[in-house]
Design an enzyme around this catalytic site. Sequence first.
Site, PDB file in Angstrom:
ATOM      1  CG  ASP A   1      -1.779  -1.242   1.313  1.00 50.89           C
ATOM      2  OD1 ASP A   1      -2.366  -1.636   0.300  1.00 50.89           O
ATOM      3  OD2 ASP A   1      -1.817  -1.836   2.415  1.00 50.89           O
TER       4      ASP A   1
ATOM      5  CE  LYS B   1       3.667  -2.585  -4.324  1.00 51.24           C
ATOM      6  NZ  LYS B   1       2.940  -2.219  -3.079  1.00 51.24           N
TER       7      LYS B   1
ATOM      8  CE  LYS C   1      -1.669   7.466   0.312  1.00 49.45           C
ATOM      9  NZ  LYS C   1      -2.941   7.104   0.915  1.00 49.45           N
ATOM     10  CB  ALA C   2       5.602  13.803   1.644  1.00 51.08           C
TER      11      ALA C   2
ATOM     12  N   GLY D   1      -3.865  -4.501  -5.022  1.00 51.10           N
ATOM     13  CA  GLY D   1      -4.775  -3.434  -5.399  1.00 51.10           C
ATOM     14  C   GLY D   1      -3.996  -2.161  -5.627  1.00 51.10           C
ATOM     15  CG  HIS D   2      -0.670  -2.096  -7.598  1.00 50.34           C
ATOM     16  ND1 HIS D   2       0.387  -2.616  -8.306  1.00 50.34           N
ATOM     17  CD2 HIS D   2      -0.568  -2.619  -6.349  1.00 50.34           C
ATOM     18  CE1 HIS D   2       1.097  -3.418  -7.514  1.00 50.34           C
ATOM     19  NE2 HIS D   2       0.522  -3.431  -6.333  1.00 50.34           N
TER      20      HIS D   2
ATOM     21  CD  GLN E   1       0.771  -8.769  -2.302  1.00 53.77           C
ATOM     22  OE1 GLN E   1       1.573  -9.384  -2.980  1.00 53.77           O
ATOM     23  NE2 GLN E   1      -0.480  -8.634  -2.678  1.00 53.77           N
TER      24      GLN E   1
ATOM     25  CB  THR F   1       1.770 -12.065   0.434  1.00 54.84           C
ATOM     26  OG1 THR F   1       0.884 -12.509  -0.593  1.00 54.84           O
ATOM     27  CG2 THR F   1       3.163 -11.832  -0.123  1.00 54.84           C
TER      28      THR F   1
ATOM     29  N   GLY G   1       0.963  14.238  -4.338  1.00 52.45           N
ATOM     30  CA  GLY G   1      -0.490  14.130  -4.362  1.00 52.45           C
ATOM     31  C   GLY G   1      -0.886  12.782  -4.926  1.00 52.45           C
TER      32      GLY G   1
END
Length: 400
Positions: free
Chosen positions: A12, A15, A317-318, A39-40, A211, A226, A391
């Site tokens: 998560d 990637k 996510k900074a 889930g990308h 993953q 996984t 973003g």
Amino acid sequence: MNTVVIGLQWGDEGKGKIVTYLSRYYDCVVRYCGGSNAGHTVDYGDFKIVHHLIPSADGRFKKNMYIGVGVVIDLDVLLRELEQLNNLFPESSTLLRVCKQSHLVLPFYRELDGRIDAARNEPVGTTRRGIGLCYANRALRFGLRLEDFEDDQTVKERLRELAKLWNLELSIETVLEHLREAYERISHLLIDNVEAFENLKNKNLLFEGTQGVLLDVDVGTYPFVTSTNCSSSGVQSGFGYPIKIDKVIGVTKAYTTRVGEGPFPTELKGEEGERIRKLGGEYGATTGRPRRCGWLDFVLLRYAVKVSGCDELIVTKADILKNFEKIAVCVAYEVDGIKVHELKNLKDIHRVKPVYEEMEGWKDINSRAFTKFLKKMEQEVGVRISYVSTGSKVDEIIAL
């Protein structure tokens, strides 16, 4: 140039966006491990795509895509993704090829997956998509491969064996009819592993991991992992041939998240953790489960960089941490009263106590505080940062 993009945490990390952005510089994007438990999510601005099986190539650049032998295929999921791709980028679906020697996730694997996890003393938090069971059957030599559908009798025999192995009451004809119909709809995309290798051997390839390193079946937080080698070590087997990797790019959030069960030293269970979850939209793209959130962990990041052979970092996510007055980073662990900065393995990770350093928060990525945070990360981990995601959208990224 052959490059692999991997997650350095528990998945998560973003990637999908990173692979989509970088794909413009490569000839083909290759998925080499995992299944529809991945889930990308890719945000193009006007719309979003969630890739579960199809590689996260940028549909605007019409890049080739290949699903390698190390990926396990749920035909129902693949068909839904193909429909989505056809609607958004009609020409892109013609550029996808799928390895004939890939194993299939059968419909009844999902129920068995859940039954197996429920029988454990401590559930590992599987997505219950049948992925682990598919890899287990592959190792047991009971697996069903795409190429088997060239002969219906072979498929019937495999299904009978599986029903006997797992003590199932199956309508073989019903299952076969469903699988045969799905197979016919994707058969034009299939290619033998040797032919794929010949076609791609002189191309610039971007390998897409799933993953994260801490979920790798061998070097992750076992048994809360996984079922595959989702680190860079899985590229060779997942592609099916020896191939030289020129660069390993590791993706990490500016904080840490985890879905499912297992140890998480820097987890924030109070108000701060909930604040990060809401600001970051931290809910699983595959399952919708809320992600556990915590501060960035340099000890685990150093470990992940080392075992994956990571050459450079991309930070995502900074922007989520903007307007936090103070943030914390874990620089060491305390284990039985002894301070530890490096890990040789993860077997006692559930016993550690994180040692934090507090840092000044930032208002924007151009601030002195954010620059100091990036420099701290590079010093602690020993690897340079090449990009920072600013973003959720594909093009919201800057090179350093």
